[in-house]
Design a protein around this motif. Sequence first.
Motif, PDB file in Angstrom:
ATOM      1  N   ARG A 248       5.436   3.201   3.220  1.00 29.64           N
ATOM      2  CA  ARG A 248       4.946   4.294   3.046  1.00 29.64           C
ATOM      3  C   ARG A 248       5.542   5.603   3.703  1.00 29.64           C
ATOM      4  O   ARG A 248       5.977   5.384   5.014  1.00 29.64           O
ATOM      5  CB  ARG A 248       3.277   4.437   3.665  1.00 29.64           C
ATOM      6  CG  ARG A 248       2.397   3.208   3.021  1.00 29.64           C
ATOM      7  CD  ARG A 248       1.364   3.049   3.969  1.00 29.64           C
ATOM      8  NE  ARG A 248       0.474   4.525   3.910  1.00 29.64           N
ATOM      9  CZ  ARG A 248      -0.647   4.761   2.856  1.00 29.64           C
ATOM     10  NH1 ARG A 248      -0.849   3.717   2.085  1.00 29.64           N
ATOM     11  NH2 ARG A 248      -1.049   5.961   2.766  1.00 29.64           N
ATOM     12  N   PRO A 249       5.605   6.754   2.981  1.00 30.99           N
ATOM     13  CA  PRO A 249       6.495   7.797   3.463  1.00 30.99           C
ATOM     14  C   PRO A 249       5.677   8.417   4.882  1.00 30.99           C
ATOM     15  O   PRO A 249       6.663   8.898   5.583  1.00 30.99           O
ATOM     16  CB  PRO A 249       6.351   8.916   2.099  1.00 30.99           C
ATOM     17  CG  PRO A 249       6.085   8.194   1.023  1.00 30.99           C
ATOM     18  CD  PRO A 249       5.140   6.937   1.504  1.00 30.99           C
ATOM     19  N   ASP A 250       4.379   8.271   4.830  1.00 29.09           N
ATOM     20  CA  ASP A 250       4.103   8.933   6.033  1.00 29.09           C
ATOM     21  C   ASP A 250       3.739   8.012   7.386  1.00 29.09           C
ATOM     22  O   ASP A 250       4.064   8.746   8.479  1.00 29.09           O
ATOM     23  CB  ASP A 250       2.278   9.179   5.764  1.00 29.09           C
ATOM     24  CG  ASP A 250       1.520   8.112   5.222  1.00 29.09           C
ATOM     25  OD1 ASP A 250       2.283   7.090   4.900  1.00 29.09           O
ATOM     26  OD2 ASP A 250       0.506   8.265   5.115  1.00 29.09           O
TER      27      ASP A 250
ATOM     28  N   GLY B  73       5.619   4.842   7.343  1.00 23.20           N
ATOM     29  CA  GLY B  73       6.798   3.960   7.685  1.00 23.20           C
ATOM     30  C   GLY B  73       6.488   2.413   7.482  1.00 23.20           C
ATOM     31  O   GLY B  73       7.177   1.350   7.538  1.00 23.20           O
ATOM     32  N   LEU B  74       5.247   2.071   7.187  1.00 25.25           N
ATOM     33  CA  LEU B  74       4.804   0.821   6.981  1.00 25.25           C
ATOM     34  C   LEU B  74       4.848   0.228   5.679  1.00 25.25           C
ATOM     35  O   LEU B  74       4.871   1.133   4.952  1.00 25.25           O
ATOM     36  CB  LEU B  74       3.236   0.632   7.352  1.00 25.25           C
ATOM     37  CG  LEU B  74       2.838   0.993   8.907  1.00 25.25           C
ATOM     38  CD1 LEU B  74       1.226   1.207   9.065  1.00 25.25           C
ATOM     39  CD2 LEU B  74       3.423  -0.160   9.772  1.00 25.25           C
ATOM     40  N   PRO B  75       5.070  -1.046   5.549  1.00 26.22           N
ATOM     41  CA  PRO B  75       5.457  -1.474   4.295  1.00 26.22           C
ATOM     42  C   PRO B  75       4.231  -1.474   3.442  1.00 26.22           C
ATOM     43  O   PRO B  75       3.109  -1.781   3.885  1.00 26.22           O
ATOM     44  CB  PRO B  75       5.678  -3.038   4.551  1.00 26.22           C
ATOM     45  CG  PRO B  75       5.249  -3.474   5.939  1.00 26.22           C
ATOM     46  CD  PRO B  75       5.425  -1.957   6.686  1.00 26.22           C
ATOM     47  N   VAL B  76       4.434  -1.376   2.100  1.00 27.94           N
ATOM     48  CA  VAL B  76       3.208  -1.373   1.368  1.00 27.94           C
ATOM     49  C   VAL B  76       3.544  -2.606   0.244  1.00 27.94           C
ATOM     50  O   VAL B  76       4.707  -2.807  -0.357  1.00 27.94           O
ATOM     51  CB  VAL B  76       3.263  -0.076   0.290  1.00 27.94           C
ATOM     52  CG1 VAL B  76       2.872   1.040   1.142  1.00 27.94           C
ATOM     53  CG2 VAL B  76       4.641   0.282  -0.164  1.00 27.94           C
ATOM     54  N   LEU B  77       2.495  -3.335   0.065  1.00 29.79           N
ATOM     55  CA  LEU B  77       2.730  -4.707  -0.637  1.00 29.79           C
ATOM     56  C   LEU B  77       1.333  -4.857  -1.398  1.00 29.79           C
ATOM     57  O   LEU B  77       0.308  -4.614  -1.001  1.00 29.79           O
ATOM     58  CB  LEU B  77       2.792  -5.785   0.436  1.00 29.79           C
ATOM     59  CG  LEU B  77       4.013  -5.931   1.525  1.00 29.79           C
ATOM     60  CD1 LEU B  77       3.725  -6.913   2.372  1.00 29.79           C
ATOM     61  CD2 LEU B  77       5.225  -6.103   0.373  1.00 29.79           C
ATOM     62  N   LEU B  78       1.565  -5.520  -2.697  1.00 26.01           N
ATOM     63  CA  LEU B  78       0.300  -5.830  -3.387  1.00 26.01           C
ATOM     64  C   LEU B  78      -0.047  -7.242  -2.755  1.00 26.01           C
ATOM     65  O   LEU B  78       0.685  -7.971  -2.090  1.00 26.01           O
ATOM     66  CB  LEU B  78       1.104  -6.300  -4.817  1.00 26.01           C
ATOM     67  CG  LEU B  78       1.233  -4.857  -5.816  1.00 26.01           C
ATOM     68  CD1 LEU B  78       2.112  -5.535  -7.020  1.00 26.01           C
ATOM     69  CD2 LEU B  78       0.017  -4.135  -5.942  1.00 26.01           C
ATOM     70  N   ASP B  79      -1.316  -7.347  -3.110  1.00 27.54           N
ATOM     71  CA  ASP B  79      -1.990  -8.568  -2.682  1.00 27.54           C
ATOM     72  C   ASP B  79      -1.562  -9.855  -3.649  1.00 27.54           C
ATOM     73  O   ASP B  79      -2.435  -9.785  -4.607  1.00 27.54           O
ATOM     74  CB  ASP B  79      -3.509  -8.488  -2.550  1.00 27.54           C
ATOM     75  CG  ASP B  79      -4.210  -9.779  -2.222  1.00 27.54           C
ATOM     76  OD1 ASP B  79      -3.660 -10.602  -1.870  1.00 27.54           O
ATOM     77  OD2 ASP B  79      -5.384  -9.772  -2.443  1.00 27.54           O
TER      78      ASP B  79
END
Length: 338
Positions: free
Chosen positions: A78-80, A82-88
């Motif tokens: 995530r740009p804001d 820095g946490l990873p974004v993942l689909l379920d």
Amino acid sequence: MKDSLRNGSLRNGSLRNGSLWNGSLWLAWRQQRVLVGAGAALLAAAAAIAVYSRSGMLDALHSGLFDHCGTGPLYCTRPDTGLPVLLDTDPLKYLGMSNIALPVLIGVFWGAPLLGRDRELGTHRMVLAQGISRGQWFASRIALAAATTVAVSGLLAGVLAWWWRPAADRSYGLFWYDNTALSGSGPRVVAAALFGLAAGTLLGLLARRVLAAMGLTLLVTGATTLLLEWSHRTRLLVSPHTYVSAGSVPKPPMGEKWSTGHYGLITASGRHDDVLNCPFPSGAELRECMAQHGYVARFYEANPVGDYWTFQWTDTAVLGGLALLLTAVTVLLLRRRI
């Protein structure tokens, strides 16, 4: 079982009056209809879960949260925060694991009792006494079981492929070399299911008790499944490709390739050395180290995305060949064991 023979086929005369083959098929259906229904129920449940979960997956993809994500194995963040974004993708992986376990389940609960139950109870003698040959008795049972196995396993593999496609080979989804995708989809699922059925059928014919046959089938099909998974990781049957790049510039991104974890350096004579001999990223330190040791390039080994189908057809050939071999052995042993 004996009552169904007396009150069904024998009473109606279907095994006596010129309709032996139809009578044998009818009896096979009577004996296997619960398993056919269980397979249909499993398929319906998997399809319903896939429709629901895939709809949620598409909603997430259309939300714009993943628009900035590229391909490749690195996490998208995530740009804001820095946490990873993942689909379920957990439900998708569960279906893949179920497809991998399918040959074990079919072999234990369908293949082992297919001939073994009649042999243990002695009810096959009543059928054979009506003029049904051993070949017809076996063919009617294996034909229904194999047709159902092909239909259920093929549709389950298709459901997984359809569900997986929007998230295939993306940092936020599921890569082709994940074992739940590689072994849980494609034609190898069908070949593996038929192998499980063939193995269970043969062991049911050989063992004196159905429970013993089920235990042996569990060991054989489970070991074969684990052995093939090991062959994938070690690249035993599908060799990796070697990719070479100059040390003076950053190497191209790996992207969708499946790395073996084997990296190294190449001398002018072509010798491959361990990457730890020059453990530096691209830059002045790496160039200096390579020049000092006489290295002219770097390499790494990986399988490209196109090797998905190489793995698929290799597994299909191995498992399908085993299924045919075990079925042939079963036919040859019928006269001695029945």
